[in-house]
Design a protein around this motif. Structure first.
Motif, PDB file in Angstrom:
ATOM      1  N   VAL A   1     -36.500  53.209 -39.617  1.00 13.37           N
ATOM      2  CA  VAL A   1     -34.991  53.598 -39.939  1.00 13.37           C
ATOM      3  C   VAL A   1     -34.262  53.992 -38.716  1.00 13.37           C
ATOM      4  N   ARG A   2     -33.217  53.665 -38.490  1.00 10.24           N
ATOM      5  CA  ARG A   2     -32.337  54.014 -37.378  1.00 10.24           C
ATOM      6  C   ARG A   2     -31.148  54.760 -38.007  1.00 10.24           C
ATOM      7  N   LEU A   3     -30.725  55.913 -37.263  1.00 15.01           N
ATOM      8  CA  LEU A   3     -29.722  56.832 -37.968  1.00 15.01           C
ATOM      9  C   LEU A   3     -28.777  57.064 -36.677  1.00 15.01           C
ATOM     10  N   VAL A   4     -27.340  56.833 -36.866  1.00  7.27           N
ATOM     11  CA  VAL A   4     -26.511  57.062 -36.104  1.00  7.27           C
ATOM     12  C   VAL A   4     -25.352  57.875 -36.642  1.00  7.27           C
ATOM     13  N   GLU A   5     -25.017  58.958 -36.124  1.00 12.34           N
ATOM     14  CA  GLU A   5     -23.823  60.152 -36.654  1.00 12.34           C
ATOM     15  C   GLU A   5     -22.661  59.514 -36.015  1.00 12.34           C
ATOM     16  N   SER A   6     -21.616  59.838 -36.599  1.00 13.67           N
ATOM     17  CA  SER A   6     -20.450  59.805 -36.167  1.00 13.67           C
ATOM     18  C   SER A   6     -19.280  60.769 -36.771  1.00 13.67           C
ATOM     19  N   GLY A   7     -17.951  60.920 -36.161  1.00 16.32           N
ATOM     20  CA  GLY A   7     -17.205  61.510 -36.773  1.00 16.32           C
ATOM     21  C   GLY A   7     -16.835  63.143 -36.487  1.00 16.32           C
ATOM     22  N   GLY A   8     -17.849  63.807 -35.640  1.00 16.92           N
ATOM     23  CA  GLY A   8     -17.540  65.086 -35.050  1.00 16.92           C
ATOM     24  C   GLY A   8     -16.358  65.237 -34.315  1.00 16.92           C
ATOM     25  N   GLY A   9     -15.903  66.516 -34.122  1.00 13.07           N
ATOM     26  CA  GLY A   9     -14.841  66.640 -33.235  1.00 13.07           C
ATOM     27  C   GLY A   9     -14.358  68.022 -33.199  1.00 13.07           C
ATOM     28  N   SER A  10     -13.235  68.424 -32.768  1.00 13.32           N
ATOM     29  CA  SER A  10     -12.681  69.754 -32.992  1.00 13.32           C
ATOM     30  C   SER A  10     -11.725  69.793 -33.697  1.00 13.32           C
ATOM     31  N   VAL A  11     -11.707  71.192 -34.425  1.00 16.20           N
ATOM     32  CA  VAL A  11     -10.763  71.413 -35.536  1.00 16.20           C
ATOM     33  C   VAL A  11     -10.564  72.864 -35.758  1.00 16.20           C
ATOM     34  N   GLN A  12      -9.309  73.406 -36.140  1.00 20.45           N
ATOM     35  CA  GLN A  12      -9.052  74.593 -36.422  1.00 20.45           C
ATOM     36  C   GLN A  12      -9.651  75.106 -37.815  1.00 20.45           C
ATOM     37  N   ALA A  13      -9.991  76.548 -37.988  1.00 22.28           N
ATOM     38  CA  ALA A  13     -10.250  76.959 -39.062  1.00 22.28           C
ATOM     39  C   ALA A  13      -9.545  76.558 -40.324  1.00 22.28           C
ATOM     40  N   GLY A  14     -10.079  75.985 -41.238  1.00 23.91           N
ATOM     41  CA  GLY A  14      -9.284  75.769 -42.576  1.00 23.91           C
ATOM     42  C   GLY A  14      -9.384  74.375 -42.795  1.00 23.91           C
ATOM     43  N   GLY A  15      -9.513  73.646 -41.705  1.00 24.71           N
ATOM     44  CA  GLY A  15      -9.271  72.076 -41.657  1.00 24.71           C
ATOM     45  C   GLY A  15     -10.419  71.448 -42.089  1.00 24.71           C
ATOM     46  N   SER A  16     -10.651  69.991 -41.966  1.00 33.41           N
ATOM     47  CA  SER A  16     -11.396  69.065 -42.704  1.00 33.41           C
ATOM     48  C   SER A  16     -12.003  67.884 -41.567  1.00 33.41           C
ATOM     49  N   LEU A  17     -13.294  67.603 -41.766  1.00 35.22           N
ATOM     50  CA  LEU A  17     -13.839  66.590 -41.194  1.00 35.22           C
ATOM     51  C   LEU A  17     -14.812  65.667 -42.235  1.00 35.22           C
ATOM     52  N   ARG A  18     -14.884  64.626 -41.892  1.00 37.26           N
ATOM     53  CA  ARG A  18     -15.874  63.865 -42.466  1.00 37.26           C
ATOM     54  C   ARG A  18     -16.787  63.101 -41.351  1.00 37.26           C
ATOM     55  N   LEU A  19     -17.940  63.574 -41.612  1.00 34.98           N
ATOM     56  CA  LEU A  19     -19.149  62.914 -40.857  1.00 34.98           C
ATOM     57  C   LEU A  19     -19.714  61.632 -41.432  1.00 34.98           C
ATOM     58  N   SER A  20     -20.202  60.797 -40.532  1.00 29.10           N
ATOM     59  CA  SER A  20     -20.775  59.627 -41.352  1.00 29.10           C
ATOM     60  C   SER A  20     -22.079  59.325 -40.526  1.00 29.10           C
ATOM     61  N   CYS A  21     -22.999  58.600 -41.154  1.00 25.34           N
ATOM     62  CA  CYS A  21     -24.323  58.365 -40.696  1.00 25.34           C
ATOM     63  C   CYS A  21     -24.693  56.929 -41.058  1.00 25.34           C
ATOM     64  N   ALA A  22     -24.604  56.186 -40.087  1.00 21.65           N
ATOM     65  CA  ALA A  22     -24.967  54.982 -40.355  1.00 21.65           C
ATOM     66  C   ALA A  22     -26.590  54.592 -40.404  1.00 21.65           C
ATOM     67  N   ALA A  23     -26.964  54.172 -41.417  1.00 20.34           N
ATOM     68  CA  ALA A  23     -28.460  53.904 -41.650  1.00 20.34           C
ATOM     69  C   ALA A  23     -28.837  52.338 -41.544  1.00 20.34           C
ATOM     70  N   SER A  24     -29.754  51.967 -40.823  1.00 18.91           N
ATOM     71  CA  SER A  24     -30.237  50.615 -40.665  1.00 18.91           C
ATOM     72  C   SER A  24     -31.621  50.594 -40.703  1.00 18.91           C
ATOM     73  N   GLY A  25     -32.356  49.398 -41.414  1.00 17.12           N
ATOM     74  CA  GLY A  25     -33.611  49.485 -41.717  1.00 17.12           C
ATOM     75  C   GLY A  25     -33.934  49.594 -43.091  1.00 17.12           C
ATOM     76  N   SER A  26     -35.104  50.212 -43.660  1.00 15.59           N
ATOM     77  CA  SER A  26     -35.381  50.126 -45.005  1.00 15.59           C
ATOM     78  C   SER A  26     -35.355  51.667 -45.389  1.00 15.59           C
ATOM     79  N   LEU A  27     -34.319  51.724 -46.268  1.00 17.14           N
ATOM     80  CA  LEU A  27     -34.451  53.213 -47.232  1.00 17.14           C
ATOM     81  C   LEU A  27     -34.840  52.750 -48.495  1.00 17.14           C
ATOM     82  N   TRP A  28     -35.778  53.557 -49.137  1.00 20.24           N
ATOM     83  CA  TRP A  28     -36.167  53.541 -50.456  1.00 20.24           C
ATOM     84  C   TRP A  28     -35.765  54.373 -51.357  1.00 20.24           C
ATOM     85  N   ARG A  29     -36.209  54.270 -52.617  1.00 21.14           N
ATOM     86  CA  ARG A  29     -35.643  55.241 -53.621  1.00 21.14           C
ATOM     87  C   ARG A  29     -36.572  56.525 -53.602  1.00 21.14           C
TER      88      ARG A  29
END
Length: 126
Positions: free
Chosen positions: A2-30
């Motif tokens: 399984v290969r995992l690649v994160e994105s979505g980080g950054g700088s934000v002021q307190a009280g703000g929001s961010l959404r991180l993503s992790c793209a998964a390739s390969g075989s994920l199982w239940r």
């Protein structure tokens, strides 16, 4: 494998929001547990949230409960971490992890995950 690649980080002021993503390739199982960890400078890596693919059950660290939400898209290709009401203590490098294991009571034990992303930096300023 399984290969995992994160994105979505950054700088934000307190009280703000961010959404991180992790793209998964390969075989994920239940029987996989997926999780987000973070590591602040000079501190140990800590578990933030987990999601068990078999039943979509989730768990959170006390410090983020009510502010962060972990989710997985229907195609099992991207893991998300929605972070709201961010605080300076949320600053750190955030990692996505996956492994063929139960999440369970010890989901925050990072040694139990076989696959890791490279991390994405989150900086929250006061």
């Amino acid at each position: 494998q399984v290969r995992l690649v994160e994105s979505g980080g950054g700088s934000v002021q307190a009280g703000g929001s961010l959404r991180l993503s992790c793209a998964a390739s390969g075989s994920l199982w239940r029987n996989y547990c997926m999780a987000w960890f973070r590591q602040a400078p000079g501190k140990e890596r800590e578990g933030v949230a987990s999601l068990y693919l078999r039943d979509s059950s989730t768990q959170y660290a006390d410090s983020v409960t009510g502010r962060f939400t972990i989710s997985l898209d229907n195609a099992w290709s991207t893991l998300y971490l929605q972070m709201n009401s961010l605080k300076p203590e949320d600053t750190g490098v955030y990692y996505c992890a996956a492994g063929p294991r139960l999440c369970g009571s010890f989901w925050h034990d990072f040694s139990g995950f076989a696959y890791w992303g490279q991390g994405t930096q989150v900086i929250v300023s006061s």
